[in-house]
Motif scaffolding. Structure first.
Motif, short mmCIF file in Angstrom:
data_model
loop_
_atom_site.label_atom_id
_atom_site.label_comp_id
_atom_site.label_asym_id
_atom_site.label_seq_id
_atom_site.Cartn_x
_atom_site.Cartn_y
_atom_site.Cartn_z
N ILE A 2 18.01 57.68 44.59
CA ILE A 2 19.14 58.55 44.28
C ILE A 2 19.03 59.80 45.15
O ILE A 2 18.01 60.49 45.12
CB ILE A 2 19.16 58.93 42.79
N VAL A 3 20.09 60.06 45.92
CA VAL A 3 20.10 61.18 46.86
C VAL A 3 21.25 62.12 46.53
O VAL A 3 22.40 61.69 46.45
CB VAL A 3 20.26 60.67 48.32
N ALA A 4 20.93 63.40 46.36
CA ALA A 4 21.96 64.43 46.17
C ALA A 4 22.31 64.98 47.55
O ALA A 4 21.43 65.28 48.35
CB ALA A 4 21.45 65.55 45.27
N VAL A 5 23.60 65.10 47.82
CA VAL A 5 24.07 65.55 49.13
C VAL A 5 25.06 66.70 48.94
O VAL A 5 25.90 66.66 48.05
CB VAL A 5 24.75 64.40 49.89
N GLY A 6 24.95 67.71 49.81
CA GLY A 6 25.88 68.81 49.78
C GLY A 6 26.07 69.39 51.17
O GLY A 6 25.20 69.26 52.03
N GLN A 21 26.58 56.07 55.20
CA GLN A 21 25.38 55.36 55.65
C GLN A 21 24.40 55.14 54.50
O GLN A 21 23.84 54.05 54.36
CB GLN A 21 24.70 56.13 56.79
N LEU A 22 24.18 56.17 53.70
CA LEU A 22 23.27 56.03 52.56
C LEU A 22 23.75 54.93 51.61
O LEU A 22 22.95 54.10 51.17
CB LEU A 22 23.15 57.35 51.81
N ARG A 23 25.03 54.93 51.31
CA ARG A 23 25.57 53.91 50.41
C ARG A 23 25.48 52.52 51.02
O ARG A 23 25.17 51.55 50.32
CB ARG A 23 27.00 54.26 50.03
N ALA A 24 25.71 52.42 52.33
CA ALA A 24 25.60 51.13 53.02
C ALA A 24 24.18 50.59 52.96
O ALA A 24 23.97 49.38 52.95
CB ALA A 24 26.05 51.26 54.47
N GLU A 25 23.20 51.49 52.89
CA GLU A 25 21.80 51.09 52.80
C GLU A 25 21.35 50.85 51.37
O GLU A 25 20.19 50.57 51.11
CB GLU A 25 20.91 52.15 53.46
N HIS A 27 21.61 53.04 48.68
CA HIS A 27 21.20 54.20 47.90
C HIS A 27 22.35 54.69 47.03
O HIS A 27 23.52 54.55 47.38
CB HIS A 27 20.75 55.34 48.82
N GLU A 28 21.99 55.28 45.90
CA GLU A 28 22.98 55.94 45.05
C GLU A 28 23.12 57.37 45.54
O GLU A 28 22.12 58.05 45.80
CB GLU A 28 22.53 55.92 43.60
N VAL A 29 24.34 57.85 45.67
CA VAL A 29 24.59 59.19 46.19
C VAL A 29 25.29 60.03 45.13
O VAL A 29 26.26 59.59 44.53
CB VAL A 29 25.45 59.16 47.47
N ILE A 30 24.76 61.23 44.91
CA ILE A 30 25.42 62.22 44.08
C ILE A 30 25.99 63.25 45.06
O ILE A 30 25.26 64.01 45.69
CB ILE A 30 24.45 62.91 43.12
N GLY A 56 15.64 66.24 37.96
CA GLY A 56 15.29 64.83 38.02
C GLY A 56 16.48 63.89 38.13
O GLY A 56 16.33 62.68 37.97
N ARG A 57 17.67 64.42 38.43
CA ARG A 57 18.85 63.56 38.59
C ARG A 57 18.88 62.91 39.97
O ARG A 57 19.60 61.95 40.19
CB ARG A 57 20.14 64.35 38.37
N ALA A 58 18.09 63.45 40.91
CA ALA A 58 18.01 62.91 42.27
C ALA A 58 16.55 62.92 42.72
O ALA A 58 15.76 63.76 42.30
CB ALA A 58 18.86 63.73 43.24
N GLU A 59 16.22 61.96 43.58
CA GLU A 59 14.87 61.86 44.12
C GLU A 59 14.72 62.59 45.45
O GLU A 59 13.63 62.99 45.84
CB GLU A 59 14.50 60.39 44.30
N ARG A 60 15.82 62.71 46.17
CA ARG A 60 15.84 63.40 47.47
C ARG A 60 17.13 64.20 47.56
O ARG A 60 18.10 63.92 46.87
CB ARG A 60 15.80 62.39 48.63
#
Length: 66
Positions: A2-6, A21-25, A27-30, A56-60
């Motif tokens: 799970i990756v948080a992006v801003g 790209q993250l979703r294509a690989e 990964h869950e994206v917030i 803890g809602r995202a790992e990266r």
């Protein structure tokens, strides 16, 4: 993972590509924004990503700035 992006408005176009790209690989994206190239304030998005990690809602986290 799970990756948080801003991003701010200047990083918006790149953020769209990174999220795709993250979703294509698999990964869950917030996505915390920005959601357009309209002028926005970077600290709001940095706080979103930081809190997602801290709570803890995202790992990266990924932050993009113009």
């Amino acid at each position: 993972m799970i990756v948080a992006v801003g991003s701010d408005h200047g990083g918006y176009a790149l953020k769209v590509l990174v999220v795709e790209q993250l979703r294509a690989e698999g990964h869950e994206v917030i996505d915390g924004g920005a959601f357009s190239e309209e002028r926005s304030d970077y600290p709001d998005f940095a706080r979103f990503v930081g809190e997602a990690l801290q709570q803890g809602r995202a790992e990266r986290g990924i932050l993009l700035c113009g």
